[in-house]
Design an enzyme around this catalytic site. Sequence first.
Site, PDB file in Angstrom:
ATOM      1  N   HIS A 140       0.838  -1.206   0.000  1.00  0.00           N
ATOM      2  CA  HIS A 140       0.000   0.000   0.000  1.00  0.00           C
ATOM      3  C   HIS A 140       0.878   1.263   0.000  1.00  0.00           C
ATOM      4  O   HIS A 140       0.697   2.163  -0.825  1.00  0.00           O
ATOM      5  CB  HIS A 140      -0.898  -0.032   1.241  1.00  0.00           C
ATOM      6  CG  HIS A 140      -1.815   1.137   1.387  1.00  0.00           C
ATOM      7  ND1 HIS A 140      -3.191   1.007   1.379  1.00  0.00           N
ATOM      8  CD2 HIS A 140      -1.573   2.469   1.577  1.00  0.00           C
ATOM      9  CE1 HIS A 140      -3.743   2.202   1.533  1.00  0.00           C
ATOM     10  NE2 HIS A 140      -2.779   3.102   1.664  1.00  0.00           N
ATOM     11  N   GLU A 141       1.840   1.295   0.907  1.00  0.00           N
ATOM     12  CA  GLU A 141       2.691   2.487   1.009  1.00  0.00           C
ATOM     13  C   GLU A 141       3.591   2.640  -0.213  1.00  0.00           C
ATOM     14  O   GLU A 141       3.882   3.765  -0.640  1.00  0.00           O
ATOM     15  CB  GLU A 141       3.529   2.435   2.289  1.00  0.00           C
ATOM     16  CG  GLU A 141       2.717   2.352   3.580  1.00  0.00           C
ATOM     17  CD  GLU A 141       1.681   3.451   3.709  1.00  0.00           C
ATOM     18  OE1 GLU A 141       1.883   4.537   3.137  1.00  0.00           O
ATOM     19  OE2 GLU A 141       0.657   3.218   4.383  1.00  0.00           O
ATOM     20  N   HIS A 144       1.898   4.496  -2.865  1.00  0.00           N
ATOM     21  CA  HIS A 144       1.991   5.943  -2.634  1.00  0.00           C
ATOM     22  C   HIS A 144       3.339   6.492  -3.099  1.00  0.00           C
ATOM     23  O   HIS A 144       3.406   7.572  -3.686  1.00  0.00           O
ATOM     24  CB  HIS A 144       1.805   6.255  -1.155  1.00  0.00           C
ATOM     25  CG  HIS A 144       0.419   6.019  -0.649  1.00  0.00           C
ATOM     26  ND1 HIS A 144      -0.705   6.311  -1.381  1.00  0.00           N
ATOM     27  CD2 HIS A 144      -0.029   5.520   0.546  1.00  0.00           C
ATOM     28  CE1 HIS A 144      -1.774   6.004  -0.678  1.00  0.00           C
ATOM     29  NE2 HIS A 144      -1.397   5.524   0.485  1.00  0.00           N
TER      30      HIS A 144
END
Length: 240
Positions: A140-141, A144
């Site tokens: 997920h990170e 980003h």
Amino acid sequence: MSHPTSQPPEENVSQLTLSPASELSGFEWWRRTLSYQTGLGFTAQDRAQYVYDYQNRNLEEKCQSCNENLEWVLKYSPSVIFMMNHIRKLNKDNEPIDPQFIKCATCDFTKGGGFDPNSGILLCSNWIRSKWQLEDILTHELVHVYDYMKFNLNYNNLRHHACTEIRASMLSGECRIWAEIKKTGLGNFGKKFQDCVRRRAVISVSANPACRNTKEAESVVDIVWRSCFNDTRPFERVYR
């Protein structure tokens, strides 16, 4: 500005009155863990107390476990390795990502992790319960990070924030259908994946200081939903 984004189980601990983390016997902790996972005999207060206790229990061991699991997923996780490789391709200097860019630490906010362009990725060891959860949070990170490097992501722009949250929840594996069935049952089966992605995006955007309220967050997510939900880069497709 730091933007914690990956969310642990969605209990609202802050709204309940909780006792300090208790010194439970091994058997009692096992019993409560089993009850928490199955939902049998657990009230909302019990569930929030368990989450609060978990957050504050054995912090040194959790940090060590987080670092060990991080080392493992960096070597063996297909999704993490895939994202790391694509991030390296965006690095114009063609340098490897510094290992210090990803850190495990005890967090004082109720999130599983976060990304800050200046500080890197933070994995919250006191919220991460397994190697597989860490894998999803790190993926997920890394989405980003990819978006920040490829699209000049600006978190002060709520549409940017909503778009990257939609993509990160969609691509990380955090909204797998079977996990959603466990949380919410079989109802509305065909939209569980989309509902999870949308819910997580709204929660994250709502926490942005630039966002006035949940209604505004929902509106912004709706505006960017179609284009961002259909954008699976750098993956070819999403497996649900």
